[in-house]
Scaffold this motif. Structure first.
Motif, mmCIF file in Angstrom:
data_model
loop_
_atom_site.group_PDB
_atom_site.id
_atom_site.type_symbol
_atom_site.label_atom_id
_atom_site.label_comp_id
_atom_site.label_asym_id
_atom_site.label_seq_id
_atom_site.Cartn_x
_atom_site.Cartn_y
_atom_site.Cartn_z
ATOM 1 N N TRP A 1 -59.313 39.321 29.431
ATOM 2 C CA TRP A 1 -60.465 38.566 30.178
ATOM 3 C C TRP A 1 -61.221 37.505 29.309
ATOM 4 C CZ3 TRP A 1 -62.727 38.241 34.473
ATOM 5 C CH2 TRP A 1 -64.000 37.686 34.831
ATOM 6 N N LEU A 2 -61.414 37.824 28.109
ATOM 7 C CA LEU A 2 -62.266 37.179 27.102
ATOM 8 C C LEU A 2 -61.779 35.687 26.760
ATOM 9 C CD1 LEU A 2 -63.898 39.765 24.643
ATOM 10 C CD2 LEU A 2 -64.939 38.708 26.273
ATOM 11 N N LYS A 3 -60.447 35.718 26.533
ATOM 12 C CA LYS A 3 -59.555 34.581 26.257
ATOM 13 C C LYS A 3 -59.110 33.921 27.219
ATOM 14 C CE LYS A 3 -56.519 33.308 22.286
ATOM 15 N NZ LYS A 3 -55.952 33.494 21.086
ATOM 16 N N PHE A 4 -58.685 34.513 28.373
ATOM 17 C CA PHE A 4 -58.036 33.533 29.474
ATOM 18 C C PHE A 4 -58.579 33.346 30.641
ATOM 19 C CE2 PHE A 4 -54.506 35.469 26.615
ATOM 20 C CZ PHE A 4 -54.192 34.400 25.960
ATOM 21 N N TYR A 5 -59.426 34.351 31.046
ATOM 22 C CA TYR A 5 -59.957 34.487 32.073
ATOM 23 C C TYR A 5 -61.618 33.881 32.364
ATOM 24 C CZ TYR A 5 -55.702 35.714 34.580
ATOM 25 O OH TYR A 5 -54.570 35.544 35.009
ATOM 26 N N ALA A 6 -62.410 34.485 31.547
ATOM 27 C CA ALA A 6 -63.643 34.391 31.644
ATOM 28 C C ALA A 6 -63.955 32.844 31.291
ATOM 29 C CB ALA A 6 -64.340 35.103 30.591
ATOM 30 N N PRO A 7 -63.294 32.048 30.323
ATOM 31 C CA PRO A 7 -63.514 30.775 30.138
ATOM 32 C C PRO A 7 -62.974 29.784 31.255
ATOM 33 C CG PRO A 7 -62.477 31.730 28.157
ATOM 34 C CD PRO A 7 -62.219 32.792 29.297
ATOM 35 N N LEU A 8 -62.319 30.320 32.266
ATOM 36 C CA LEU A 8 -62.064 29.488 33.304
ATOM 37 C C LEU A 8 -63.447 29.240 34.384
ATOM 38 C CD1 LEU A 8 -58.527 30.795 34.251
ATOM 39 C CD2 LEU A 8 -59.017 28.824 33.048
ATOM 40 N N SER A 9 -63.440 28.274 34.957
ATOM 41 C CA SER A 9 -64.528 27.712 35.709
ATOM 42 C C SER A 9 -64.739 28.716 36.932
ATOM 43 C CB SER A 9 -64.543 26.351 36.247
ATOM 44 O OG SER A 9 -63.315 26.213 36.959
ATOM 45 N N GLU A 10 -63.589 29.204 37.626
ATOM 46 C CA GLU A 10 -63.658 29.893 38.681
ATOM 47 C C GLU A 10 -64.104 31.405 38.475
ATOM 48 O OE1 GLU A 10 -59.166 29.529 38.129
ATOM 49 O OE2 GLU A 10 -60.916 28.231 37.648
ATOM 50 N N TYR A 11 -63.968 31.866 37.174
ATOM 51 C CA TYR A 11 -64.316 33.053 36.622
ATOM 52 C C TYR A 11 -65.771 32.842 35.950
ATOM 53 C CZ TYR A 11 -59.954 34.989 37.735
ATOM 54 O OH TYR A 11 -58.886 35.450 38.380
ATOM 55 N N GLY A 12 -66.591 31.848 36.028
ATOM 56 C CA GLY A 12 -67.795 31.575 35.358
ATOM 57 C C GLY A 12 -67.809 30.718 34.170
ATOM 58 N N GLY A 13 -66.768 30.253 33.518
ATOM 59 C CA GLY A 13 -66.760 29.336 32.617
ATOM 60 C C GLY A 13 -67.444 29.596 31.256
ATOM 61 N N TRP A 14 -67.329 30.975 30.994
ATOM 62 C CA TRP A 14 -68.095 31.369 29.834
ATOM 63 C C TRP A 14 -67.267 31.426 28.609
ATOM 64 C CZ3 TRP A 14 -72.802 32.847 31.009
ATOM 65 C CH2 TRP A 14 -72.953 33.559 32.415
ATOM 66 N N ASP A 15 -68.151 31.047 27.486
ATOM 67 C CA ASP A 15 -67.714 30.759 26.327
ATOM 68 C C ASP A 15 -67.452 31.919 25.276
ATOM 69 O OD1 ASP A 15 -67.147 29.379 23.707
ATOM 70 O OD2 ASP A 15 -69.047 28.245 23.692
ATOM 71 N N THR A 16 -66.270 32.532 25.917
ATOM 72 C CA THR A 16 -65.779 33.830 25.112
ATOM 73 C C THR A 16 -64.459 33.875 24.511
ATOM 74 O OG1 THR A 16 -64.969 34.348 27.393
ATOM 75 C CG2 THR A 16 -67.030 35.270 27.167
ATOM 76 N N ARG A 17 -64.071 32.648 24.660
ATOM 77 C CA ARG A 17 -62.757 32.607 23.879
ATOM 78 C C ARG A 17 -62.858 32.994 22.311
ATOM 79 N NH1 ARG A 17 -60.841 28.377 26.128
ATOM 80 N NH2 ARG A 17 -59.790 29.354 27.573
ATOM 81 N N SER A 18 -63.794 32.527 21.645
ATOM 82 C CA SER A 18 -63.929 32.625 20.125
ATOM 83 C C SER A 18 -64.377 34.114 19.971
ATOM 84 C CB SER A 18 -64.948 31.912 19.806
ATOM 85 O OG SER A 18 -66.426 31.946 20.261
ATOM 86 N N ILE A 19 -64.806 34.899 20.652
ATOM 87 C CA ILE A 19 -65.081 36.288 20.585
ATOM 88 C C ILE A 19 -63.785 37.150 20.406
ATOM 89 C CG2 ILE A 19 -66.152 38.401 21.445
ATOM 90 C CD1 ILE A 19 -68.118 36.594 23.215
ATOM 91 N N ALA A 20 -63.114 36.848 21.279
ATOM 92 C CA ALA A 20 -61.463 37.581 21.305
ATOM 93 C C ALA A 20 -60.900 36.945 19.876
ATOM 94 C CB ALA A 20 -60.708 37.050 22.532
ATOM 95 N N ASP A 21 -61.147 35.918 19.542
ATOM 96 C CA ASP A 21 -60.395 35.245 18.287
ATOM 97 C C ASP A 21 -60.760 35.826 16.774
ATOM 98 O OD1 ASP A 21 -58.907 33.393 19.630
ATOM 99 O OD2 ASP A 21 -59.993 31.941 19.383
ATOM 100 N N ALA A 22 -62.170 36.132 17.098
ATOM 101 C CA ALA A 22 -62.937 37.012 16.054
ATOM 102 C C ALA A 22 -62.409 38.381 15.650
ATOM 103 C CB ALA A 22 -64.354 36.920 16.070
ATOM 104 N N TYR A 23 -61.993 39.071 16.439
ATOM 105 C CA TYR A 23 -61.395 40.169 16.352
ATOM 106 C C TYR A 23 -59.879 40.420 16.133
ATOM 107 C CZ TYR A 23 -65.459 42.338 18.380
ATOM 108 O OH TYR A 23 -66.714 42.793 18.855
ATOM 109 N N GLY A 24 -59.202 39.044 16.157
ATOM 110 C CA GLY A 24 -57.672 38.877 15.949
ATOM 111 C C GLY A 24 -56.924 38.859 17.312
ATOM 112 N N GLY A 25 -57.704 39.251 18.430
ATOM 113 C CA GLY A 25 -57.373 39.054 19.679
ATOM 114 C C GLY A 25 -55.976 39.655 20.221
#
Length: 403
Positions: free
Chosen positions: A220-244
């Motif tokens: 959700w954080l890395k692939f879907y939430a950043p998409l415009s149809e799911y809100g375009g949220w800046d969450t990809r770096s959160i998943a990366d910070a954990y090792g993802g």
């Protein structure tokens, strides 16, 4: 060709099922509360919860409440990539008119001010675990109490608690999964937030992502939430910070940068191994510093029999106590050096700067040291803890030094 689901794999909860269960959870309990609040730490689970709820509202699948308040718990000790991502998400929420309150501990109770200014030793897991309540739970509870006293009706606090995040927490969930009419799969619903006794009866908590697996959260954080149809949220770096992606649950938890309570800085080690965050490596010196500050040569000790207000002898005579002023100054100097080194490299590499200590906190630490501040029950006349002295036991008996 069939489009892959969000959560592929036989052992994963597929996207439609996961989202439908979350939606049912919110529909089952959200409608009975006029106001919603979202407790957001900036970590993976609370960030997923926040953006999923906002997405469901945006696409019209979830009816919004009369008011929605987001409470961001800023401990001032978060891992920099998470803190930076949180700032970006807050800007996105502000652009959408979503109220987000940044919740911090009072200046004198912030982690480093409390240690270096007031002299309280860094926390440990045995005798002095003060940090979580002081810099996170208490400020959040106070902010929530202020907010609910401004509202008519009750409030539903939405949290990012998930099964599998903590073994101890899981046992608590299992024992109470049917509490207040909740059914398994509908989220962990409780009608009273234990820390908010002053507003009992007007608050409930719900964990609508309780059933999500950690791999679901990554996707959700890395692939879907950043998409415009799911809100375009800046969450990809959160998943990366954990090792993802396929990170194990036990390695997918974070705390403070250099957390004194963790055996290893797994999340921080993961972050500094990434080329774009390698300049944060000096943060790895925080944990050894906290351990050093707890050593006897950096603290005072009660020299004799200590009596309580009741007149009884204290159970732990000759206990070690606060940090000496020399130790506090040493700690302050090292932390500022770590911060300076990181920010010098950040400027050179055009990467984000950090502020382990901001100007206000640094100034306050200096003031508290200059004012000769000691924690309650200490006056500074006690000897340094590594000073040889006769042993005093809980029953008051004394063993003299052997010469």
């Amino acid at each position: 060709m069939i489009q892959p689901t969000l959560f592929e794999g036989a052992k994963r909860l597929v996207y439609d099922d996961a989202m439908e269960m979350t939606l049912q959870s919110m529909q089952a309990y959200g409608s009975s509360h006029d106001h919603w609040g979202i407790a957001w730490s900036g970590g993976k689970d609370s960030s997923a919860t926040l953006t999923v709820i906002l997405h469901l509202i945006d696409v019209g699948k979830l009816s919004p409440p009369k008011s929605l308040s987001v409470f961001y718990a800023d401990t001032r000790m978060e891992l920099p990539p998470l803190a930076i991502a949180a700032e970006r998400i807050m800007k996105q929420m502000a652009q959408r008119g979503i109220n987000c309150e940044v919740v911090r501990a009072p200046l004198d109770k912030r982690f480093l001010v409390y240690i270096l200014g007031r002299g309280v030793p860094p926390p440990n897991n045995n005798t002095l675990r003060w940090c979580t309540r002081q810099i996170k739970i208490d400020p959040m509870t106070e902010a929530l109490e202020r907010r609910i006293n401004e509202l008519d009706g009750n409030i539903l606090m939405i949290t990012g608690v998930r099964q599998g995040e903590s073994a101890i927490r899981d046992q608590r969930i299992v024992m109470s999964c049917g509490k207040d009419g909740a059914e398994c799969g509908q989220g962990w619903y409780q009608q009273v937030l234990p820390q908010a006794k002053g507003i009992r009866g007007r608050i409930a908590t719900l964990a609508p992502l309780l059933h999500w697996r950690v791999c679901n959260v990554w996707d959700w954080l890395k692939f879907y939430a950043p998409l415009s149809e799911y809100g375009g949220w800046d969450t990809r770096s959160i998943a990366d910070a954990y090792g993802g992606d396929e990170a194990e649950e036990k390695n997918a938890r974070t705390g403070c940068a250099g957390c004194p309570l963790a055996s290893k800085d797994m999340a921080l080690m993961t972050i500094v191994a990434m080329p774009e965050w390698a300049y944060l490596a000096p943060l790895l010196r925080l944990k050894p510093l906290y351990r050093e500050l707890r050593l006897p040569q950096n603290r005072l000790r009660k020299p004799g029999v200590e009596r309580l207000r009741s007149g009884a002898v204290a159970a732990n005579p000759q206990r070690m106590g606060p940090l000496t002023f020399d130790a506090r100054r040493m700690g302050l100097e090292r932390i500022l050096a770590i911060q300076s080194q990181i920010n010098t490299d950040a400027d050179r590499l055009c990467r984000p700067r950090i502020d382990i200590l901001n100007d206000e906190e640094e100034l306050r630490i200096g003031q508290l040291i200059a004012d000769q501040t000691w924690p309650q029950g200490w006056d500074g006349d006690e000897p340094v803890a590594d000073t040889p002295m006769p042993s005093i036991f809980a029953d008051g008996s004394i063993q003299l030094l052997l010469v």
